[in-house]
Design an enzyme around this catalytic site. Structure first.
Site, PDB file in Angstrom:
ATOM      1  N   LYS A  27      -2.441  -8.833  -7.550  1.00  0.00           N
ATOM      2  CA  LYS A  27      -3.233  -8.648  -6.329  1.00  0.00           C
ATOM      3  C   LYS A  27      -2.682  -7.432  -5.612  1.00  0.00           C
ATOM      4  CE  LYS A  27      -2.808  -9.778  -2.224  1.00  0.00           C
ATOM      5  NZ  LYS A  27      -3.205  -8.433  -1.750  1.00  0.00           N
ATOM      6  N   PRO A  28      -3.392  -6.295  -5.708  1.00  0.00           N
ATOM      7  CA  PRO A  28      -2.895  -5.099  -5.034  1.00  0.00           C
ATOM      8  C   PRO A  28      -3.123  -5.203  -3.528  1.00  0.00           C
ATOM      9  CG  PRO A  28      -5.024  -4.648  -6.046  1.00  0.00           C
ATOM     10  CD  PRO A  28      -4.674  -6.082  -6.400  1.00  0.00           C
ATOM     11  N   ALA A  29      -2.536  -4.271  -2.773  1.00  0.00           N
ATOM     12  CA  ALA A  29      -2.723  -4.279  -1.318  1.00  0.00           C
ATOM     13  C   ALA A  29      -4.195  -4.059  -0.986  1.00  0.00           C
ATOM     14  CB  ALA A  29      -1.882  -3.173  -0.698  1.00  0.00           C
ATOM     15  N   GLU A  48      11.014  -8.007  -3.154  1.00  0.00           N
ATOM     16  CA  GLU A  48      11.534  -6.721  -2.667  1.00  0.00           C
ATOM     17  C   GLU A  48      10.959  -6.554  -1.273  1.00  0.00           C
ATOM     18  OE1 GLU A  48      11.958  -3.475  -1.428  1.00  0.00           O
ATOM     19  OE2 GLU A  48      10.763  -2.528  -3.010  1.00  0.00           O
ATOM     20  N   LEU A  49      11.794  -6.770  -0.251  1.00  0.00           N
ATOM     21  CA  LEU A  49      11.287  -6.935   1.113  1.00  0.00           C
ATOM     22  C   LEU A  49      11.707  -5.774   2.016  1.00  0.00           C
ATOM     23  CD1 LEU A  49      12.001 -10.780   1.223  1.00  0.00           C
ATOM     24  CD2 LEU A  49       9.956  -9.596   0.432  1.00  0.00           C
ATOM     25  N   GLY A  55       6.845  -6.326  -0.264  1.00  0.00           N
ATOM     26  CA  GLY A  55       6.154  -6.304   1.031  1.00  0.00           C
ATOM     27  C   GLY A  55       7.128  -6.691   2.132  1.00  0.00           C
ATOM     28  N   SER A  56       6.581  -7.238   3.210  1.00  0.00           N
ATOM     29  CA  SER A  56       7.429  -7.510   4.374  1.00  0.00           C
ATOM     30  C   SER A  56       8.234  -8.803   4.191  1.00  0.00           C
ATOM     31  CB  SER A  56       6.550  -7.623   5.618  1.00  0.00           C
ATOM     32  OG  SER A  56       5.640  -8.683   5.440  1.00  0.00           O
ATOM     33  N   GLU A 109      12.483  -2.239  11.286  1.00  0.00           N
ATOM     34  CA  GLU A 109      12.001  -1.131  10.473  1.00  0.00           C
ATOM     35  C   GLU A 109      10.834  -0.454  11.210  1.00  0.00           C
ATOM     36  OE1 GLU A 109      10.431  -2.721   6.796  1.00  0.00           O
ATOM     37  OE2 GLU A 109      11.299  -1.083   5.660  1.00  0.00           O
ATOM     38  N   CYS A 121      10.251   1.473   2.182  1.00  0.00           N
ATOM     39  CA  CYS A 121      11.240   0.463   2.574  1.00  0.00           C
ATOM     40  C   CYS A 121      12.659   1.005   2.438  1.00  0.00           C
ATOM     41  CB  CYS A 121      11.045  -0.797   1.759  1.00  0.00           C
ATOM     42  SG  CYS A 121      11.006  -0.446   0.013  1.00  0.00           S
ATOM     43  N   TRP A 136       0.814  -1.230   0.000  1.00  0.00           N
ATOM     44  CA  TRP A 136       0.000   0.000   0.000  1.00  0.00           C
ATOM     45  C   TRP A 136       0.840   1.269   0.000  1.00  0.00           C
ATOM     46  CZ3 TRP A 136       1.753   2.566   4.118  1.00  0.00           C
ATOM     47  CH2 TRP A 136       2.282   1.806   5.163  1.00  0.00           C
ATOM     48  N   ASN A 137       2.148   1.180   0.295  1.00  0.00           N
ATOM     49  CA  ASN A 137       2.893   2.445   0.481  1.00  0.00           C
ATOM     50  C   ASN A 137       3.185   3.165  -0.831  1.00  0.00           C
ATOM     51  OD1 ASN A 137       4.800   0.527  -0.203  1.00  0.00           O
ATOM     52  ND2 ASN A 137       6.364   1.315   1.171  1.00  0.00           N
TER      53      ASN A 137
HETATM   54  P1  ADP Z   1       2.643  -4.503   4.713  1.00  0.00           P
HETATM   55  O1  ADP Z   1       3.140  -4.437   6.097  1.00  0.00           O
HETATM   56  O2  ADP Z   1       3.246  -3.544   3.757  1.00  0.00           O
HETATM   57  O3  ADP Z   1       1.144  -4.591   4.592  1.00  0.00           O
HETATM   58  P2  ADP Z   1       2.712  -7.228   3.884  1.00  0.00           P
HETATM   59  O4  ADP Z   1       3.901  -8.015   3.516  1.00  0.00           O
HETATM   60  O5  ADP Z   1       1.867  -7.707   5.014  1.00  0.00           O
HETATM   61  O6  ADP Z   1       3.287  -5.808   4.162  1.00  0.00           O
HETATM   62  O7  ADP Z   1       1.759  -7.005   2.641  1.00  0.00           O
HETATM   63  C1  ADP Z   1       2.199  -6.745   1.337  1.00  0.00           C
HETATM   64  C2  ADP Z   1       1.277  -7.439   0.375  1.00  0.00           C
HETATM   65  O8  ADP Z   1       1.308  -8.834   0.642  1.00  0.00           O
HETATM   66  C3  ADP Z   1      -0.192  -7.030   0.459  1.00  0.00           C
HETATM   67  O9  ADP Z   1      -0.729  -7.031  -0.843  1.00  0.00           O
HETATM   68  C4  ADP Z   1      -0.792  -8.142   1.302  1.00  0.00           C
HETATM   69  O10 ADP Z   1      -2.172  -8.328   1.069  1.00  0.00           O
HETATM   70  C5  ADP Z   1      -0.018  -9.320   0.798  1.00  0.00           C
HETATM   71  N1  ADP Z   1      -0.007 -10.471   1.713  1.00  0.00           N
HETATM   72  C6  ADP Z   1       0.121 -10.465   3.059  1.00  0.00           C
HETATM   73  N2  ADP Z   1       0.099 -11.734   3.535  1.00  0.00           N
HETATM   74  C7  ADP Z   1      -0.035 -12.554   2.453  1.00  0.00           C
HETATM   75  C8  ADP Z   1      -0.102 -13.968   2.252  1.00  0.00           C
HETATM   76  N3  ADP Z   1      -0.032 -14.815   3.281  1.00  0.00           N
HETATM   77  N4  ADP Z   1      -0.242 -14.424   0.985  1.00  0.00           N
HETATM   78  C9  ADP Z   1      -0.292 -13.582  -0.049  1.00  0.00           C
HETATM   79  N5  ADP Z   1      -0.234 -12.255   0.057  1.00  0.00           N
HETATM   80  C10 ADP Z   1      -0.111 -11.744   1.288  1.00  0.00           C
END
Ligand code: ADP
Length: 485
Positions: free
Chosen positions: A180-182, A258-259, A236-237, A389, A292, A156-157
């Site tokens: 699949k967007p946030a 990209e974590l 994402g994370s 972070e 990030c 989402w950032n």
């Molecule tokens: P943030 O802290 O930035 O939300 P996340 O890693 O939790 O970081 O989320 C980044 C993306 O990964 C989002 O689109 C979220 O919906 C997706 N996501 C989170 N958990 C899962 C999962 N178990 N499987 C697939 N996508 C996921």
């Protein structure tokens, strides 16, 4: 809600060129994080919808990859033009949905579009190789071909740029995509889909599956388990990245991850202090600290520590906090209450372990998820801010003695995404740049992101690079032909 964004507010997802509801008819609400205002309700899609999107992308693949590179390039170029023509409306939508100040949102739209322009150009330069044969009758050729159907999962950032940074090279290479967007920012993704449709990108080539936080996991499971998906690109994370990598193992997908990061920002005693303050402000407080590559730990050499702290906090004090839509605002709300709680927890931990509050330190009087830009001095390695972070507007200032010490401290993290330092001595600049264990190093600058350069990290910050001429390789496979003549 401003009229200009009405045409981009939709309540449907985009699969196979159609604007559709989820098969279960489930929906969820998108709210403005600054005001709580209702923006839209979008489908929360699940496994059957995701299968549909994968099948659509698979069906669209043969025709898409058979277009000439120039034809794909022209479609992408048209998409770029439309994004830029709608820059203001897309930026306003982003600010409503995500909270970042309008000027930053406009910047992000231009940044997002730049990947589409760049990879429209790169599409025409996917060159193979002809190699000298290993035997007199042999000729060796290397073809580069699209990996196939790609899945992208984005955060989402950066609601637009993290999408185009994946979609543009994928489409340029001849791949089709399921995005699949946030959960928090589907509207920016669907707006991009609307413009892709207008640009003439064929049905099934670019699909958007929206889902709330719970369904996002199910969608992720289907995407990672599918043998049709040959590549996954995720931003994402780190824990979610590791999970997706494990889930992708049985089908051996190609991966770009990209974590998380934990960027050190180092100010040496020969630095231009005013420039360092300016760089630290933009690196730390951009997007309210929610990127990030944001500076997470600011290390200042002992001899200039007090002077830097004073100049830096004076500059932080001037930052205007407010709803991103108001002019002149530089810091918007954080994305949600969980984000605020993390900043509070890091701050409390730092103060308990000897940190001193110089500025800020609490939730902002504006309410919602606003937090005061905060500076602490006397930070040390035992604090959570040294290891994790923060993803918020909290700047911890650490003191160090010499190069050897700060390099050791800067590298003492599992992460390796971005690092920054300010110095003028040329041999110091080279030595420090070489010794920092990071994928990207900003030297005398606090901003490093551009479509021209390879973006990505090492260690627990991920795999692969996005952007630059290397970015397209992530979506290509090499095929070697051995020809006997
Ligand atoms: P943030 O802290 O930035 O939300 P996340 O890693 O939790 O970081 O989320 C980044 C993306 O990964 C989002 O689109 C979220 O919906 C997706 N996501 C989170 N958990 C899962 C999962 N178990 N499987 C697939 N996508 C996921």
């Amino acid at each position: 809600m401003p009229d200009t964004i009405q045409e981009f507010i939709t309540n449907k997802a985009y699969i196979n060129g159609l604007w559709i509801n989820s098969l279960s008819n489930k929906r969820y609400k998108i709210l403005n994080p600054a005001t709580g205002e209702f923006l839209a309700e979008v489908p929360s899609m699940s496994d059957a919808d995701t299968e549909q999107a994968i099948n659509a992308a698979n069906a669209a693949l043969p025709a898409w990859k058979q277009l000439t590179a120039k034809e794909r390039s022209q479609l992408l170029r048209r998409w770029f033009d439309l994004i830029m023509q709608n820059q203001d409306a897309l930026a306003t939508l982003m600010t409503q949905e995500q909270g970042k100040p309008l000027a930053e949102a406009k910047g992000e739209i231009a940044y997002a579009a730049s990947f589409v322009e760049w990879f429209a150009e790169e599409a025409k330069r996917i060159d193979g190789e002809v190699l000298p044969g290993h035997q007199p009758d042999k000729r060796i050729l290397v073809l580069k071909q699209p990996v196939g159907v790609v899945a992208a999962i984005t955060p989402w950032n950066f609601p637009s740029a993290m999408i185009t940074r994946k979609a543009a090279p994928a489409l340029a290479a001849g791949c089709t995509l399921v995005l699949k967007p946030a959960p928090q920012t589907p509207l920016s993704a669907l707006a991009l889909a609307k413009l892709a449709e207008q640009a003439g990108i064929p049905a099934g080539v670019f699909n958007v599956v929206t889902a709330d936080t719970d369904d996002a996991r199910l969608v992720g499971e289907v995407l990672t388990a599918s043998p049709i998906i040959r590549k996954l690109s995720f931003t994402g994370s780190t824990p979610v990245g590791i999970h997706l990598m494990q889930a992708s193992a049985p089908t051996l997908k190609k991966l770009s991850l990209e974590l998380g990061g934990n960027a050190p920002f180092i100010v040496f005693d020969d630095a231009d202090l005013d420039a360092a303050v300016e760089g630290a402000i933009i690196s730390k407080y951009r997007n309210a600290g929610q990127t990030c590559v944001c500076a997470n730990r600011i290390y200042v050499q002992a001899g200039v520590y007090d002077a830097f702290a004073e100049k830096f906090s004076a500059a932080v004090q001037k930052l205007k906090v407010g709803s991103g839509i108001e002019s002149g605002v530089e810091i918007g709300p954080l994305i949600d209450q969980k984000a605020v709680e993390k900043v509070e927890a890091h701050l409390k931990d730092a103060l308990d372990k000897g940190g001193k509050l110089l500025l800020g330190g609490k939730r902002h009087s504006l309410g919602a998820s606003f937090f005061e830009p905060t500076v602490i001095t006397g930070a040390n390695q035992d604090m959570r801010v040294a290891r994790e972070e923060t993803f918020g507007p909290l700047a911890p200032l650490f003191s160090f003695k010499d190069e050897a010490e700060v390099i050791q401290l800067a590298n003492a993290t599992e992460y390796g995404l971005a690092a920054y330092f300010y110095a003028r001595d040329l041999s110091r600049v080279w030595k420090v740049a070489e010794e920092l264990e990071y994928g990207m190093v900003g030297i005398n600058t606090g901003v490093i992101s551009t479509e021209v350069a390879p973006f990505g990290g090492i260690k627990s910050s991920g795999l692969g690079r996005e952007g630059s001429r290397h970015g397209i390789d992530e979506y290509l496979e090499m095929k070697y032909l051995c020809l006997s003549v």
